[in-house]
Design an enzyme around this catalytic site. Structure first.
Site, PDB file in Angstrom:
ATOM      1  N   HIS A 108       8.789   3.926  -4.375  1.00 14.12           N
ATOM      2  CA  HIS A 108       9.055   3.724  -2.951  1.00 14.12           C
ATOM      3  C   HIS A 108      10.231   4.582  -2.507  1.00 14.12           C
ATOM      4  O   HIS A 108      10.841   4.323  -1.478  1.00 14.12           O
ATOM      5  CB  HIS A 108       9.368   2.252  -2.652  1.00 14.12           C
ATOM      6  CG  HIS A 108       8.397   1.315  -3.277  1.00 14.12           C
ATOM      7  ND1 HIS A 108       8.615   0.745  -4.512  1.00 14.12           N
ATOM      8  CD2 HIS A 108       7.192   0.881  -2.860  1.00 14.12           C
ATOM      9  CE1 HIS A 108       7.575  -0.018  -4.814  1.00 14.12           C
ATOM     10  NE2 HIS A 108       6.693   0.045  -3.842  1.00 14.12           N
ATOM     11  N   SER A 147       0.846  -1.194   0.000  1.00 16.12           N
ATOM     12  CA  SER A 147       0.000   0.000   0.000  1.00 16.12           C
ATOM     13  C   SER A 147       0.885   1.249   0.000  1.00 16.12           C
ATOM     14  O   SER A 147       2.107   1.165   0.023  1.00 16.12           O
ATOM     15  CB  SER A 147      -0.934  -0.028   1.211  1.00 16.12           C
ATOM     16  OG  SER A 147      -1.859  -1.086   1.051  1.00 16.12           O
ATOM     17  N   GLY A 148       0.235   2.401  -0.055  1.00 14.71           N
ATOM     18  CA  GLY A 148       0.978   3.654  -0.139  1.00 14.71           C
ATOM     19  C   GLY A 148       0.938   4.231  -1.538  1.00 14.71           C
ATOM     20  O   GLY A 148       1.526   5.283  -1.793  1.00 14.71           O
ATOM     21  N   HIS A 149       0.241   3.531  -2.451  1.00 20.48           N
ATOM     22  CA  HIS A 149       0.149   3.993  -3.836  1.00 20.48           C
ATOM     23  C   HIS A 149      -1.266   4.420  -4.191  1.00 20.48           C
ATOM     24  O   HIS A 149      -1.622   4.462  -5.365  1.00 20.48           O
ATOM     25  CB  HIS A 149       0.615   2.889  -4.788  1.00 20.48           C
ATOM     26  CG  HIS A 149       1.964   2.355  -4.475  1.00 20.48           C
ATOM     27  ND1 HIS A 149       3.085   3.150  -4.474  1.00 20.48           N
ATOM     28  CD2 HIS A 149       2.389   1.110  -4.126  1.00 20.48           C
ATOM     29  CE1 HIS A 149       4.139   2.414  -4.146  1.00 20.48           C
ATOM     30  NE2 HIS A 149       3.740   1.168  -3.921  1.00 20.48           N
ATOM     31  N   LYS A 185       3.638  -5.906 -10.330  1.00 21.71           N
ATOM     32  CA  LYS A 185       4.727  -4.963 -10.591  1.00 21.71           C
ATOM     33  C   LYS A 185       6.056  -5.643 -10.250  1.00 21.71           C
ATOM     34  O   LYS A 185       6.133  -6.453  -9.322  1.00 21.71           O
ATOM     35  CB  LYS A 185       4.551  -3.690  -9.749  1.00 21.71           C
ATOM     36  CG  LYS A 185       3.225  -2.961 -10.021  1.00 21.71           C
ATOM     37  CD  LYS A 185       3.166  -1.550  -9.463  1.00 21.71           C
ATOM     38  CE  LYS A 185       3.266  -1.429  -7.957  1.00 21.71           C
ATOM     39  NZ  LYS A 185       2.254  -2.209  -7.201  1.00 21.71           N
TER      40      LYS A 185
END
Lengths: 328, 328
Positions: free
Chosen positions: B217, B53-55, B103
């Site tokens: 990232h 997560s974080g995208h 990815k």
């Protein structure tokens, strides 16, 4: 200031060009203006909104079937001029009149009012409604009374669906006058917004500070505090909202959590989750909700929270109807 | 670190709860997992993606009719575990098999591969394709070869439309293998990203610096430089892209400008406008374009530019087909 731009004075023009190219299937720009109109102007009351730029995707992102027919884009944080607004009015009038949806800023009201008067001289029926949903402060840098902020997008959505359904200009004004007083918003900022031509943030907050009640142009709020958790921020905001709208058992609300520009969705969803939990504890029912960057303040960090008390099943139906826009 | 969160370790859970509540008309969460699935699982090959997560809005924002059927959400910047991925696979298999779109990160590949093997033991046909569109660097912090970044969303979109049209699992693999090598992305960062549990940015840039080629990232790029104009940034990025994909007269491209988290739409549209102008000067045709935050790096400032060479009219048709998702 670190921004991906060219000349600061050229940002609006380049942004409009980019926006128009990317979204040419849905919208077009009236040549030599800063007015974005829907590709197809339907046979209905025309809805026009706009104001200063810097609030992207508002308002051009809400032009399309079921919402606005035109958005008039002023320079950054600056009202569009009456001649531009007039272009928007003329472009969307299909003979059934035009409704202007204006946020409560002195410059916007003056210029939209002037355009309305000129259009009326040209035999176009025009009405204007003013949104003043920000409960944080009375009278502000650019405003008499309360400011108009993210709740305006809910007005676009509901009136847009009602207009598409065939409501007349006078019926839409009545609907707006019932609707607008039930919409209440409050914001919190973690940083100021930097206008490109100014080159530095409109205000500064320390690395451990936030400010409640800031406006979407960086107008002062009501309280600068040490940083709080999401849950505590929501508590403060709901307490303020509760003073103007009943958060009691069985009440039905639409909830909009709006990112102010540089706060990622991650935080917006965490914040929404706290809103849902705290409203749930009060047995208030959330019957519609939306989260995302809808009415930003350039690159300000923070969010606003809008509550709309659903007083008619129609309103909820209007909120849920599909639209064809860039950003809803 | 100034973020609207509660406990740093609880961000994923609270974000997923918020996301699920807001978007319950479109998606649901498989109970006790971090897997978001479409409300209706159609009778077609099931498309599953995911990763750390974080995208946001990736990947859960792309679940829905015409794109993904499931997104598996790992902890922030951390691959989801095989058992979670397996839950996603099982939930979307309608008997026609499942395609995993991954990815290119070592952890993701290992875990999706493991889930694939377990699913195959349970008699589900599973294939996996790996997206490696980031041309900036070879071999990176978490990657052998090239990284997978924003171009992945175009893979979701094209394969999603093809799957809905009824293509078989093996046909989709063939399509993916033709498609992925034509997608090329490069990013530029103006700031680092702050993982909540770390509490400070993954890297620092001075107030007058940018870095080309940074990963989603915060993996290192290839060049730290003094701040440039949008036009100069685009020039550098197109020069790099031109080395791997022909930007010659008559070529047709889809263009994606992707905000990395805290860069407002204002800048993204200015940047896109420079891309359109420079490609126009080369007589390269932009036949599809999209601008917005699709694959972010938490709160990183910056953008990425993706070019997809349109080698088949079908691809363009697939890109243009309507979908029902939160974020496309």
């Amino acid at each position: 200031m670190k921004k991906i731009i060219n000349e600061a004075g050229n940002v609006l023009e380049e942004m409009l060009q980019g926006f128009t190219t990317v979204n040419q299937m849905l919208i077009k720009r009236i040549p030599e203006t800063s007015v974005i109109v829907s590709r197809k102007i339907p046979n209905q009351v025309g809805l026009v909104s706009g104001g200063g730029s810097g609030h992207e995707p508002a308002h051009a992102g809400f032009v399309g079937d079921g919402m606005l027919q035109a958005a008039v884009c002023g320079q950054i944080f600056t009202s569009p001029t009456p001649d531009q607004i007039l272009e928007g009015i003329k472009a969307v009038d299909s003979g059934q009149g035009v409704l202007l949806i204006v946020k409560n800023y002195a410059g916007d009201i003056m210029n939209f009012e002037m355009a309305k008067e000129i259009a009326e001289m040209e035999e176009i029926a025009v009405e204007m409604v003013v949104v003043d949903d920000d409960i944080a402060v009375e009278d502000s840098t650019y405003t008499q009374g309360k400011r108009g902020v993210a709740g305006t997008i809910l007005v676009h959505k509901i009136l847009g669906a009602a207009a598409r359904e065939g409501k007349s200009l006078s019926e839409l004004v009545v609907l707006a006058e019932e609707l607008i007083p039930t919409i209440h918003t409050i914001g919190v900022a973690l940083s100021g917004a930097t206008v490109p031509e100014v080159g530095k943030p409109g205000f500064l907050l320390e690395e451990d500070e936030l400010e409640f009640g800031v406006g979407i142009h960086g107008e002062p709020g009501y309280s600068k505090q040490k940083m709080l958790t999401s849950n505590e921020i929501v508590e403060e905001m709901l307490t303020r909202l509760e003073a103007v709208t009943p958060l009691t058992k069985g009440k039905q609300y639409a909830v909009l959590v709006n990112g102010l520009g540089s706060t990622p969705l991650m935080e917006q969803y965490v914040f929404f989750n706290d809103v849902a939990t705290q409203l749930g504890a009060k047995e208030v029912e959330i019957v519609f909700s939306k989260v995302g960057d809808l009415m930003t303040a350039i690159d300000m960090a923070g969010v606003s929270l809008t509550l709309l008390e659903i007083k008619s099943a129609d309103w909820l139906d209007y909120l849920n109807q599909p639209v064809t826009t860039v950003a809803w």
